[in-house]
Design an enzyme around this catalytic site. Structure first.
Site, mmCIF file in Angstrom:
data_model
loop_
_atom_site.group_PDB
_atom_site.id
_atom_site.type_symbol
_atom_site.label_atom_id
_atom_site.label_comp_id
_atom_site.label_asym_id
_atom_site.label_seq_id
_atom_site.Cartn_x
_atom_site.Cartn_y
_atom_site.Cartn_z
ATOM 1 N NE ARG A 57 -2.339 1.239 3.661
ATOM 2 C CZ ARG A 57 -3.253 0.901 4.694
ATOM 3 N NH1 ARG A 57 -4.606 0.440 4.515
ATOM 4 N NH2 ARG A 57 -2.889 0.882 5.811
ATOM 5 C CB SER A 126 -11.766 -1.932 3.749
ATOM 6 O OG SER A 126 -10.454 -2.034 3.739
ATOM 7 C CE LYS A 155 -7.978 2.261 5.750
ATOM 8 N NZ LYS A 155 -8.190 2.469 4.586
#
Lengths: 294, 263
Positions: A57, A126, A155
């Site tokens: 990521r 997710s 996040k």
């Protein structure tokens, strides 16, 4: 090191990937701060420590600039017998020879990713609440990530959902559940006890001065925590907590027991015994009731 | 005019000889209205998996199952083993010992498998069920099912859901005449006159599902079937002016070799 490392990648079809996913326990998601040139070394150390699933990521980096890095990471993972996934970028996943792609709620849809990748690639999604888990159960995907368990810098805008969401996902999903979001050595085992099949971490390994040892310690927690078991419930794969009974399982599923008949491994379980009869790994349960008929 | 000569099935006595199916209704409300309008005391049900997501509502919701005599079926079974399993599951719900044995032998026409039906009937009778097997309209099969312990036999008028009416009146009349247990005509009755006709012949009752469920107004059709069943029953009791049936062997009766002595 896993004997799977000798397996030629060309022979790894969807079924083999899913089987490996079923056995995976510790998932490393790369951070944004480790320099690209340091990433292969970090991964190799983490894999030695017991990571068996990796997601590349790099938020904000265009996929065409990630191609070389993705290919290198894929090689490192496959050499260690681990699965390698790419965050968000479906085309990059295919081009880099990854095993699959991880999608967020705002990314490419699961259906579109599936149609572009075909049946052999793993797709993870997710989820942040029960409704998202519920819609995910009807999708052609391979795992559900439940989180963020804690508030995390990765996040920032997403509120923490706690282990309750992990447990809800574990009860509803027919695919493995990945717990993610600020998990550390202190609560990796809690995530497993809450029903996660796989614990995903970012900082707990990436920010460690000794990623291999960090991974090994996490893996130890994950492997020794009381795990949920896979059962077959009305023809679907489902999980039940350790020491579950028929009664506990029904309560966890929020099913109305009125008129319900339970058959376990071909034998009807008397309603009087629901609180005593255990349900565990490999059990086949049928829950039936009356419907309209002629 | 309520039927004075109730139908005894096992431990129960039905005053309505119309058994109401509960499949294929557009909604729970329509089904409930239809059952009420029919005056039926016995309704059929199927056994199926519960939907795990809790979103699916059964058409039986809103129907007080305790207010009826339940006749669960083994629909979905294609063998005696599967029928026995479904019957046990049905009984475990604790609401009824009745079972309608239904074993499909041909997946397209849904016609029943007579051999498996006899086997399942015998096994379920031995397990204490009150067994009502759905069967093809074969006279000897009906006798064999009665011998196996069936409380009533349920020959089909026509394939399930076909609403074709009585396809083989001669066979049905013979079954009714010869079968030592009540004959309830099941499957294929499309309109009230079909029901009236078999009741005139002496059928003990009828089971109707599609003919009601797929009518434009199910409750009104249920009422019409109930009236037809009563009219047919009354006509039977009054004694039809009669149409004598004749049959005789084509091959000579005499001269068959003597039966072999048992070994």
């Amino acid at each position: 090191m896993s004997k799977l490392s000798a397996e030629p990648r060309e022979l790894v079809g969807g079924a083999a990937r899913r089987e490996r996913l079923r056995r995976s326990r510790l998932y490393l998601v790369t951070d944004d701060t480790t320099p690209s040139e340091d990433l292969p070394g970090l991964l190799a150390a983490a894999l030695r420590g017991g990571v068996d699933l990796v997601q590349l990521r790099r938020k904000g980096v265009p996929p065409d600039q990630l191609m070389a890095l993705a290919a290198t990471c894929r090689e490192v993972c496959h050499a260690a017998g681990a699965l390698f996934l790419v965050d968000d970028h479906v085309e990059l996943a295919a081009a880099a020879g990854a095993d699959g792609v991880h999608l967020g709620q705002e990314d490419t849809s699961v259906a579109e990713a599936r149609s572009r990748l075909g049946p052999d690639f793993l797709i993870g999604l997710s989820t942040h609440d029960a409704a998202q888990v519920k819609s995910a159960t009807s999708l052609d995907l391979d795992y559900i990530a439940a989180g963020p368990v804690h508030r995390t810098p990765t996040k920032m805008g997403t509120p923490a959902v706690g282990f309750e969401h992990v447990e809800a996902a574990a009860r509803a999903a027919a695919v493995p559940v990945v717990a993610i979001g600020g998990l550390s050595l202190a609560d990796a085992g809690t995530a497993i006890a809450a029903g996660a099949d796989i614990v995903a971490v970012v900082r707990a390994i990436c920010a460690s001065s000794d990623p291999e040892e960090a991974a090994r310690a996490l893996r130890g927690q994950v492997d020794t925590a009381p795990a949920w078991s896979w059962i077959e419930l009305n023809g679907e794969a489902r999980k039940c907590p350790p020491q579950a009974t028929v009664q506990g399982l029904l309560a966890g599923l929020h099913l109305d027991p009125t008129g319900l008949v339970v058959e376990r491994n071909g034998v009807i379980v008397d309603r009087q015994l629901w609180a005593e009869v255990a349900v565990g790994a490999g059990d086949t349960l049928e829950l039936v009731h009356f419907v309209g008929g002629g | 005019m309520p039927d004075q000569d109730g139908l005894h099935l096992g431990a129960v006595k039905l005053t309505s000889r119309l058994i109401h199916g509960t499949g294929k209704f557009p909604s729970s409300e329509v089904l409930a209205g239809s059952i009420t309008a029919s005056g039926a005391q016995m309704i059929t049900l199927a056994v199926r998996r519960l939907h795990l997501d809790g979103d699916h509502h059964s058409e039986l919701e809103g129907i007080d199952l305790g207010g009826y005599i339940l006749l669960p079926n083994t629909a979905g079974a294609t063998s005696a083993d599967e029928a026995v399993r479904l019957a046990r599951l049905a009984r475990a719900a604790g609401l009824s010992d009745f079972i309608k044995v239904e074993i499909v032998g041909d997946s397209e026409s849904l016609l029943p498998d007579p051999i498996a039906t006899v086997e399942a009937t015998a096994r379920l009778v031995a397990e204490g069920f009150t067994v009502l097997p759905y069967a093809s309209d074969d006279v000897v099969l009906a006798l064999r099912l009665a011998e196996a312990g069936a409380t009533a036999v349920m020959p089909g008028a026509a394939p399930i859901g076909s609403t074709l009416g009585v396809l083989n009146p001669h066979n049905l009349r013979l079954i009714i005449a010869k079968c030592p247990v009540p004959v309830i005509v099941d499957a294929g009755l499309g309109c009230p006159s079909d029901a009236a006709r078999v009741m005139e012949w002496g059928a003990a009752g009828v089971l109707v599902n599609t003919g009601i469920a797929k009518a434009r107004e199910p409750a009104a059709m249920a009422r019409a079937f109930a009236a037809a069943v009563q009219a047919g029953r009354s006509a039977h009791l009054a004694g039809l002016a009669g149409r004598p049936e004749g049959f005789g062997a084509s091959s000579p009766q005499a001269g068959t070799p003597a039966p072999l002595a048992p070994n």
